[in-house]
Design a protein around this motif. Sequence first.
Motif, PDB file in Angstrom:
ATOM      1  N   ALA A   1     -39.489 -13.215   4.412  1.00 10.77           N
ATOM      2  CA  ALA A   1     -39.809 -12.729   5.763  1.00 10.77           C
ATOM      3  C   ALA A   1     -38.629 -11.986   6.370  1.00 10.77           C
ATOM      4  O   ALA A   1     -38.810 -10.946   7.025  1.00 10.77           O
ATOM      5  CB  ALA A   1     -40.220 -13.894   6.651  1.00 10.77           C
ATOM      6  N   ASP A   2     -37.409 -12.497   6.162  1.00 12.72           N
ATOM      7  CA  ASP A   2     -36.221 -11.818   6.674  1.00 12.72           C
ATOM      8  C   ASP A   2     -36.035 -10.453   6.017  1.00 12.72           C
ATOM      9  O   ASP A   2     -35.690  -9.473   6.684  1.00 12.72           O
ATOM     10  CB  ASP A   2     -34.969 -12.673   6.453  1.00 12.72           C
ATOM     11  CG  ASP A   2     -34.881 -13.851   7.399  1.00 12.72           C
ATOM     12  OD1 ASP A   2     -35.604 -13.843   8.418  1.00 12.72           O
ATOM     13  OD2 ASP A   2     -34.091 -14.775   7.114  1.00 12.72           O
ATOM     14  N   ILE A   3     -36.267 -10.378   4.701  1.00 15.62           N
ATOM     15  CA  ILE A   3     -36.137  -9.103   3.991  1.00 15.62           C
ATOM     16  C   ILE A   3     -37.164  -8.109   4.521  1.00 15.62           C
ATOM     17  O   ILE A   3     -36.842  -6.946   4.781  1.00 15.62           O
ATOM     18  CB  ILE A   3     -36.293  -9.310   2.470  1.00 15.62           C
ATOM     19  CG1 ILE A   3     -35.097 -10.078   1.919  1.00 15.62           C
ATOM     20  CG2 ILE A   3     -36.448  -7.976   1.743  1.00 15.62           C
ATOM     21  CD1 ILE A   3     -35.246 -10.506   0.479  1.00 15.62           C
ATOM     22  N   ARG A   4     -38.386  -8.561   4.699  1.00 15.71           N
ATOM     23  CA  ARG A   4     -39.466  -7.681   5.198  1.00 15.71           C
ATOM     24  C   ARG A   4     -39.134  -7.176   6.593  1.00 15.71           C
ATOM     25  O   ARG A   4     -39.253  -5.981   6.884  1.00 15.71           O
ATOM     26  CB  ARG A   4     -40.791  -8.432   5.195  1.00 15.71           C
ATOM     27  CG  ARG A   4     -41.962  -7.612   5.679  1.00 15.71           C
ATOM     28  CD  ARG A   4     -43.256  -8.438   5.632  1.00 15.71           C
ATOM     29  NE  ARG A   4     -44.374  -7.680   6.110  1.00 15.71           N
ATOM     30  CZ  ARG A   4     -44.762  -7.621   7.384  1.00 15.71           C
ATOM     31  NH1 ARG A   4     -44.108  -8.288   8.309  1.00 15.71           N
ATOM     32  NH2 ARG A   4     -45.801  -6.894   7.734  1.00 15.71           N
ATOM     33  N   THR A   5     -38.704  -8.076   7.473  1.00 16.82           N
ATOM     34  CA  THR A   5     -38.376  -7.696   8.845  1.00 16.82           C
ATOM     35  C   THR A   5     -37.215  -6.705   8.872  1.00 16.82           C
ATOM     36  O   THR A   5     -37.255  -5.706   9.598  1.00 16.82           O
ATOM     37  CB  THR A   5     -38.020  -8.952   9.674  1.00 16.82           C
ATOM     38  OG1 THR A   5     -39.103  -9.877   9.594  1.00 16.82           O
ATOM     39  CG2 THR A   5     -37.740  -8.606  11.120  1.00 16.82           C
ATOM     40  N   SER A   6     -36.183  -6.965   8.080  1.00 11.57           N
ATOM     41  CA  SER A   6     -35.030  -6.067   8.035  1.00 11.57           C
ATOM     42  C   SER A   6     -35.420  -4.697   7.495  1.00 11.57           C
ATOM     43  O   SER A   6     -34.959  -3.670   8.001  1.00 11.57           O
ATOM     44  CB  SER A   6     -33.924  -6.667   7.172  1.00 11.57           C
ATOM     45  OG  SER A   6     -33.437  -7.840   7.733  1.00 11.57           O
ATOM     46  N   ALA A   7     -36.255  -4.676   6.450  1.00 11.01           N
ATOM     47  CA  ALA A   7     -36.685  -3.402   5.871  1.00 11.01           C
ATOM     48  C   ALA A   7     -37.504  -2.603   6.876  1.00 11.01           C
ATOM     49  O   ALA A   7     -37.301  -1.387   7.025  1.00 11.01           O
ATOM     50  CB  ALA A   7     -37.493  -3.648   4.604  1.00 11.01           C
ATOM     51  N   LEU A   8     -38.418  -3.251   7.588  1.00 13.37           N
ATOM     52  CA  LEU A   8     -39.235  -2.545   8.586  1.00 13.37           C
ATOM     53  C   LEU A   8     -38.377  -1.997   9.727  1.00 13.37           C
ATOM     54  O   LEU A   8     -38.577  -0.869  10.173  1.00 13.37           O
ATOM     55  CB  LEU A   8     -40.323  -3.470   9.131  1.00 13.37           C
ATOM     56  CG  LEU A   8     -41.473  -3.801   8.176  1.00 13.37           C
ATOM     57  CD1 LEU A   8     -42.415  -4.814   8.798  1.00 13.37           C
ATOM     58  CD2 LEU A   8     -42.213  -2.532   7.801  1.00 13.37           C
ATOM     59  N   LYS A   9     -37.423  -2.789  10.194  1.00 16.09           N
ATOM     60  CA  LYS A   9     -36.545  -2.319  11.270  1.00 16.09           C
ATOM     61  C   LYS A   9     -35.680  -1.161  10.783  1.00 16.09           C
ATOM     62  O   LYS A   9     -35.420  -0.219  11.528  1.00 16.09           O
ATOM     63  CB  LYS A   9     -35.666  -3.460  11.781  1.00 16.09           C
ATOM     64  CG  LYS A   9     -36.420  -4.437  12.655  1.00 16.09           C
ATOM     65  CD  LYS A   9     -35.498  -5.478  13.242  1.00 16.09           C
ATOM     66  CE  LYS A   9     -36.289  -6.398  14.149  1.00 16.09           C
ATOM     67  NZ  LYS A   9     -35.422  -7.361  14.824  1.00 16.09           N
ATOM     68  N   GLY A  10     -35.241  -1.221   9.516  1.00 12.83           N
ATOM     69  CA  GLY A  10     -34.442  -0.131   8.967  1.00 12.83           C
ATOM     70  C   GLY A  10     -35.240   1.148   8.834  1.00 12.83           C
ATOM     71  O   GLY A  10     -34.739   2.242   9.099  1.00 12.83           O
ATOM     72  N   LEU A  11     -36.510   1.047   8.433  1.00 11.22           N
ATOM     73  CA  LEU A  11     -37.364   2.230   8.307  1.00 11.22           C
ATOM     74  C   LEU A  11     -37.692   2.833   9.663  1.00 11.22           C
ATOM     75  O   LEU A  11     -37.822   4.062   9.804  1.00 11.22           O
ATOM     76  CB  LEU A  11     -38.656   1.879   7.570  1.00 11.22           C
ATOM     77  CG  LEU A  11     -38.511   1.584   6.071  1.00 11.22           C
ATOM     78  CD1 LEU A  11     -39.830   1.086   5.502  1.00 11.22           C
ATOM     79  CD2 LEU A  11     -38.036   2.820   5.332  1.00 11.22           C
TER      80      LEU A  11
ATOM     81  N   PRO B   1     -30.394  -7.134  14.144  1.00 19.38           N
ATOM     82  CA  PRO B   1     -29.709  -8.112  14.989  1.00 19.38           C
ATOM     83  C   PRO B   1     -28.376  -8.541  14.369  1.00 19.38           C
ATOM     84  O   PRO B   1     -28.188  -8.479  13.159  1.00 19.38           O
ATOM     85  CB  PRO B   1     -30.689  -9.291  15.038  1.00 19.38           C
ATOM     86  CG  PRO B   1     -31.546  -9.131  13.837  1.00 19.38           C
ATOM     87  CD  PRO B   1     -31.614  -7.662  13.556  1.00 19.38           C
ATOM     88  N   GLU B   2     -27.469  -8.928  15.245  1.00 21.38           N
ATOM     89  CA  GLU B   2     -26.161  -9.400  14.787  1.00 21.38           C
ATOM     90  C   GLU B   2     -26.341 -10.700  13.993  1.00 21.38           C
ATOM     91  O   GLU B   2     -27.171 -11.541  14.348  1.00 21.38           O
ATOM     92  CB  GLU B   2     -25.251  -9.675  15.987  1.00 21.38           C
ATOM     93  CG  GLU B   2     -24.825  -8.427  16.717  1.00 21.38           C
ATOM     94  CD  GLU B   2     -23.911  -7.558  15.884  1.00 21.38           C
ATOM     95  OE1 GLU B   2     -23.049  -8.091  15.182  1.00 21.38           O
ATOM     96  OE2 GLU B   2     -24.078  -6.326  15.934  1.00 21.38           O
TER      97      GLU B   2
END
Length: 152
Positions: free
Chosen positions: A51-61, A67-68
């Motif tokens: 879930a963290d990887i998915r969230t980070s990838a979506l925010k990066g795209l 987030p810090e």
Amino acid sequence: MSEAAKSATPWSGLAGMALGALALVLALFLHSAGPLDPQPTIGQSIGEIAADIRTSALKGLKGEELPEPQAQSWSLDRTLAVVAYVLAGLAVVLGIVGLVLRENRRVAVAALGFGGIAIGFQLFVWTVMIIAGVMIIGYILTHLGDIFGGFG
């Protein structure tokens, strides 16, 4: 050397022995009793990571800021491990002080020994766990095709 100096109580050596023995017992307890804090299941851990990887990838795209990173909280296991290292370090320092003050050599060396063994035991256990982890990862990577049914 006068008789008064030879018969003085080896305070630093005795304190170092006590702290070193306590550190060794604490290190043995921590590695034999297992984690004292409740541990999440493997499924929960993998799910949270995914879930963290998915969230980070979506925010990066999307171009959003990530987030810090948050500081790790101090669990009981981590606190006790640090306490064991600190006690062992104090035992080593007190053993050296005992040798410098020319206290009873056996007591000062015992303080050094207990502290050194407590530190060495913890480092040895972590080294063995790292080697075992690398071996397991290597085995999984070697047999990855067999695990997934041999694609192609």
